[in-house]
Design an enzyme around this catalytic site. Structure first.
Site, PDB file in Angstrom:
ATOM      1  CD  GLU A   1      -8.845  -2.972  -0.717  1.00  0.00           C
ATOM      2  OE1 GLU A   1      -9.363  -3.085   0.401  1.00  0.00           O
ATOM      3  OE2 GLU A   1      -8.041  -3.811  -1.167  1.00  0.00           O
TER       4      GLU A   1
ATOM      5  CG  ASP B   1      -1.647  -1.298   1.455  1.00  0.00           C
ATOM      6  OD1 ASP B   1      -2.034  -1.932   0.470  1.00  0.00           O
ATOM      7  OD2 ASP B   1      -1.826  -1.678   2.631  1.00  0.00           O
TER       8      ASP B   1
HETATM    9  O1  FUB Z   1      -3.055  -3.703   3.559  1.00  0.00           O
HETATM   10  C1  FUB Z   1      -4.313  -3.917   4.152  1.00  0.00           C
HETATM   11  C2  FUB Z   1      -5.399  -3.581   3.204  1.00  0.00           C
HETATM   12  O2  FUB Z   1      -5.307  -4.397   2.046  1.00  0.00           O
HETATM   13  C3  FUB Z   1      -5.352  -2.175   2.665  1.00  0.00           C
HETATM   14  O3  FUB Z   1      -5.847  -1.221   3.542  1.00  0.00           O
HETATM   15  C4  FUB Z   1      -6.106  -2.358   1.414  1.00  0.00           C
HETATM   16  O4  FUB Z   1      -6.016  -1.300   0.527  1.00  0.00           O
HETATM   17  C5  FUB Z   1      -5.511  -3.637   0.883  1.00  0.00           C
HETATM   18  O5  FUB Z   1      -4.271  -3.411   0.277  1.00  0.00           O
END
Ligand code: FUB
Length: 375
Positions: A266, A56
């Site tokens: 997301e 991320d």
């Molecule tokens: O890394 C944990 C979660 O998985 C993140 O917040 C999301 O975007 C996905 O990458």
């Protein structure tokens, strides 16, 4: 479908991957990733760091230097599930480099969950901002009730350590904050994520602990939308109630919940290019990074296409930054470990075409990245 997507790996020794890394690193108390025998040459780019796991990546260029704010993945005991319970991160480390392809420094712990009074677990994808000489680290974490909130911590040093505010940002919820500062100095936070990110549990305005585990479960209705809110001058609170960010197709119609190839899942990010606002995000269970373009930081945004074909690993999450007059995509895959919960960040050049569209990137050299491979 579970949030898991293991890959089969070849048999080359880790030494080969190290030789082809192209980046060096330094770290305090580094946790060495397990050896992985993946064929490094098939990947478009190599991991930026190899002595800790990172994902991320939110990149920023400050005073000519590149800072990357990633999640710090760890190998926890929790089994993989659709809610991402296996992402059990407990702290953040900041990466920095003087140039793309240069030595990468891994900073010491910049913020630990034990030093955040309201947070209990799962320090997920963070972002950072700078204003008037102060650096702000924005991060999602579950509170003691198991509900995701977004917190902020401050420092005078971009590498930290950061000191957390005692409470999460008032009115914040869900995950994946991305803070964009416009040319006039106004900052906006984009956030949200469905499934484990809990956005669907706010369908009626407030958190429903018994709400859906995935999405609205209405494929023919408009999909859930990311949220945007202007930040206060001190960057510590929302200056307004977060509102949904409209994402429409070329006919101006909202993307539908069943449109898993294009709908928001997301990983919000915003960048501005030639006066246009580019909102990019992950489609989650179809594993694409895609983008939509608008004329205002509030949208509406028109879906335009894919930035990145699926990477190895279930999640895909990125940032886009300009450095030295060129644009760069920071992303992550699971090259080092072969495990979705243990990711490594990477960077590659991103190209805007003459008409403003973004050239789609394939993270596997010569790979067709067929849709079937993404499931
Ligand atoms: O890394 C944990 C979660 O998985 C993140 O917040 C999301 O975007 C996905 O990458």
């Amino acid at each position: 479908m579970p949030r898991t997507r293991r890959i089969l790996l070849g048999t080359l020794p880790l030494a080969m991957a190290l030789l082809t890394a192209g980046c060096q690193q330094s770290a305090d108390n580094a946790q060495a990733p397990a050896a992985n025998a993946a064929d490094a040459s098939k990947y478009l780019s190599q991991p930026l760091v190899k002595d800790i796991y990172t994902a991320d990546p939110s990149a920023h260029v400050w005073d000519g230097k590149i800072y990357v704010y990633p999640s710090h993945d760890i190998d926890g005991p929790t089994a993989e599930d659709d809610l991402g319970s296996h992402f059990e991160m407990r702290d953040y480390r900041v990466l920095s480099m003087d140039k793309i392809g240069g030595q990468v420094t891994v900073g010491p712990v910049a913020l630990d969950v034990k030093d955040v009074p309201w947070a209990d677990r799962q320090m997920w994808a963070p972002d950072a901002a700078r204003k008037n000489g102060t650096y702000y680290l924005y991060f999602p974490a579950k509170d003691k009730e198991g509900v995701f909130r977004i917190g902020v911590a401050t420092s005078k040093d971009p590498m930290g350590p950061f000191k957390a505010q005692p409470q999460p940002i008032k009115g914040s919820y869900s995950i994946d904050p991305a803070v964009f500062t416009d040319d006039d100095g106004t900052s906006y936070m984009y956030f949200g994520g469905i499934w484990g990110g809990q956005l669907q549990r706010y369908a009626n305005g407030k958190y429903d602990p018994n709400g859906s585990k995935t999405d609205l479960e209405q494929d023919d209705k408009p999909a859930l939308l990311p949220r945007v809110a202007k930040m206060t001058d001190d960057m510590l609170e929302f200056a307004e109630t977060p509102r949904p960010l409209q994402i429409v197709d070329e006919q101006g119609k909202p993307l539908l919940g069943g449109d898993h190839d294009r709908r928001f899942f997301e990983a919000s990010w915003m960048h501005k290019y030639k006066g246009k606002y580019y909102f990019s995000y992950s489609t989650g269970d179809t594993h694409y990074l895609v983008y939509a373009v608008g004329d205002s930081p509030y949208g509406p945004f028109t879906y335009k296409g894919r930035i990145l074909e699926p990477v190895e690993g279930w999640t895909t999450h990125h940032s886009i930054a300009e450095w030295d007059g060129r644009w760069w995509l920071f992303y992550a895959d699971t090259q080092l470990s072969g495990q979705t919960r243990l990711r490594n960040v990477k960077v590659t050049e991103l190209h805007h075409n003459e008409d403003g569209s973004i050239r789609t990137i394939n993270p596997i050299i010569g790979g067709a990245a067929p849709k079937s491979a993404a499931h």
